[in-house]
Design a protein around this motif. Structure first.
Motif, PDB file in Angstrom:
ATOM      1  N   ARG A 186      -8.633  -2.468   2.184  1.00  0.00           N
ATOM      2  CA  ARG A 186      -7.817  -3.077   3.174  1.00  0.00           C
ATOM      3  C   ARG A 186      -6.868  -1.462   3.039  1.00  0.00           C
ATOM      4  O   ARG A 186      -6.823  -0.231   3.975  1.00  0.00           O
ATOM      5  N   GLN A 187      -6.166  -1.218   1.520  1.00  0.00           N
ATOM      6  CA  GLN A 187      -5.280   0.281   1.485  1.00  0.00           C
ATOM      7  C   GLN A 187      -5.865   1.476   1.361  1.00  0.00           C
ATOM      8  O   GLN A 187      -6.112   2.610   2.036  1.00  0.00           O
ATOM      9  N   TYR A 197      -0.667   0.516   4.657  1.00  0.00           N
ATOM     10  CA  TYR A 197      -0.334  -0.480   4.322  1.00  0.00           C
ATOM     11  C   TYR A 197       1.109  -0.893   4.344  1.00  0.00           C
ATOM     12  O   TYR A 197       2.914  -0.508   4.013  1.00  0.00           O
ATOM     13  N   PHE A 246      -6.542  -1.018  10.148  1.00  0.00           N
ATOM     14  CA  PHE A 246      -6.261  -2.316   8.786  1.00  0.00           C
ATOM     15  C   PHE A 246      -7.466  -3.425   9.191  1.00  0.00           C
ATOM     16  O   PHE A 246      -7.904  -3.809   8.203  1.00  0.00           O
TER      17      PHE A 246
END
Length: 523
Positions: A186-187, A197, A246
């Motif tokens: 995700r990051q 993030y 995200f």
């Protein structure tokens, strides 16, 4: 550590380790994923999480019945892995939603729930039946030892608890690595889109999309969530971009779960020829019994089932308390703990880390006590475990009271100035380390030893069903875990932790009251 254990133990543990790796990727992020993707309140996401968790374990009863009726444990387990893989494939499809209340929002949520149902059903076919096979390994080990001498039989019986602890360690090797996968992906995906993030940003974006008002906290947080190369147009475009990117990263992490299912399937197929098949072995033994023998056997079976259900009742309340790691403890990490550099999901890796590190220590302690003639029975270990779980919540309760923490809802509404005025500060990461230490020690006294106890008392023709009953008790505990976020967001959080403390202490007292009877039944 592995000496004198059945050779199939490691193969079964490795097959389970791959499945658990894939499962824990999803488990680490599920609650927060539902909140960030759909803008659901913590309580609503908690209900979905609870029903899913309940389904995983209650469907193990179905899986146990199928395996017992068909007498084909191998095929049932294989189909479980295949169905789980299909469910993870469905979750990995990056379908998007802004949470703006349109029809597609509900359709995508329904699709997500269907994928979770597939995972739950596949897990039900897989989990309890593999545990039943491990139990049968020790049945055969004890049967062979009985032919040698009473001393050999006693030594073989002492191997069962440690065997299930070894099996449990392999589960947690997968669980240790898994929580890092989704946050890292995700990051990376956010960074690729020039975004940064921030755990609070998805909820703030959903709030902005719902009412169109930019609060002070939204404006402050947005400044830390935009990278240098991001082309900012307006708040609306940013919110849509941030929520989509995200959650894309989380969707892609489920591909790793699919690969893990395939690895487990490969290991199991290559190893299945060495696994005993409980029902098939027992069916071959056709013995005639007198009426008196049948009556005595029926009485013994009833006693065993009574003991089983007594321990299952305690297990319900343990899992209700322990599985707050994916509910109130996850949102506690998100809200009250400094997680600027570490995503809240990653803290769930503390539990499997402690399992791997502490299991050899606890096995050594139990072994040393046994050599001195001070063996602690499995029921007594379970009672001690409930007390240790209570220590985790006692610590959290005291810490939260000393720091005058309000409810989660109130705390999230405060900006930096309001927090400073009330003297409120976020906790350091050490608080989670201490909490998960106590919970993990409790887990090692209860979960693997509970599996061992079930395998001891289960009637031979009901091994799959009885392992399913253990998981069914886990399901009932999981069905109630949604209460955690509700209390967390409604009361000052010290009262939330006090409820879990009371549950653990009460369960410990009840278990201690039954110990002598359970020890007699499980001989």
């Amino acid at each position: 550590m592995f000496k004198s254990h059945p050779k199939g133990l490691i193969h079964a543990a490795l097959a389970n380790m791959g499945e658990r790796f894939g499962y824990y990727i999803m488990n680490a992020v599920l609650l927060l994923f539902l909140v960030s993707k759909f803008g659901l309140p913590d309580a609503t996401a908690g209900v979905i999480y609870s029903v899913f968790y309940c389904g995983i374990y209650i469907l193990s009863l179905v899986g146990g019945l199928i395996a017992d009726r068909t007498q084909n444990y191998n095929k049932t387990i294989q189909w479980g892995l295949i169905i789980m893989a299909i469910g993870y494939i469905a979750l990995s499809v990056p379908v998007f939603s802004t949470g703006d209340g349109n029809g597609s929002w509900w359709a995508i949520l329904a699709f997500t729930c269907f994928a979770l149902l597939l995972i739950a059903f596949g897990n039900g076919l897989f989990k309890g039946n593999l545990q039943a096979i491990v139990g049968k390994m020790y049945d055969e080990l004890e049967a062979d030892a009985e032919k040698q001498s009473p001393e050999a039989l006693q030594q073989a019986k002492e191997k069962r608890d440690s065997g299930f602890q070894i099996f449990y360690v392999f589960i947690n090797i997968g669980g240790l690595i898994a929580p890092f996968v989704a946050p890292l992906l995700r990051q990376w995906w956010l960074k690729a889109h020039d975004l940064v993030y921030n755990a609070d940003m998805p909820a703030l974006c959903h709030q902005y999309l719902a009412d169109g008002a930019a609060t002070q906290k939204f404006t402050e947080t947005l400044q830390h969530a935009v990278g240098e190369g991001y082309q900012f147009i307006d708040n609306l475009a940013f919110c849509n971009d941030y929520i989509t990117v995200f959650n894309q990263g989380i969707h892609f992490s489920f591909i790793a779960s699919v690969l893990a299912m395939l690895v487990s399937l490969f290991i199991f197929i290559r190893s299945k020829h060495i696994f005993p098949q409980p029902a098939k072995k027992d069916r071959q033994q056709v013995i005639e019994y007198t009426a008196e023998e049948k009556k005595a056997m029926a009485t013994e079976i009833r006693q065993r089932l009574y003991a089983l259900f007594a321990v299952l009742g305690i297990a319900i309340f343990f899992w209700f308390s322990f599985h707050q790691n994916g509910q109130s403890l996850s949102i506690f990490a998100r809200d009250f703990v400094v997680t600027d550099s570490i995503a809240p999901e990653i803290w769930q890796a503390l539990n499997p880390f402690f399992v791997i590190v502490l299991t050899p220590v606890i096995m050594w302690i139990f072994g040393a006590l046994a050599k001195r003639g001070k063996t602690i029975s499995t029921p007594r270990k379970i009672a001690i475990g409930m007390g240790i779980a209570g220590c985790a919540y006692l610590f959290l309760m005291i810490f939260s009271a000393v720091n005058h923490y309000p409810s989660g809802t109130v705390f999230r509404s405060l900006d930096a100035n309001a927090m400073a005025a009330q003297g409120l500060v976020k906790a350091g990461p050490w608080v989670l380390v201490v909490t998960y230490f106590f919970l993990t020690v409790a887990e090692l006294f209860i979960s693997p030893l509970g599996l061992s106890f079930v395998s001891k008392v289960a009637p031979r023709n009901m091994v799959g069903l009885c392992q399913g009953l253990w998981l069914g008790a886990t399901a009932l505990g999981n069905l109630m875990i949604w209460v955690g976020p509700v209390m967390y967001n409604a009361w000052p959080i010290q009262y939330c932790w006090a409820v879990f403390l009371g549950v653990c202490v009460l369960s410990m007292g009840i278990m201690l009251g039954m110990v002598r009877w359970l020890e007699k039944v499980a001989v």
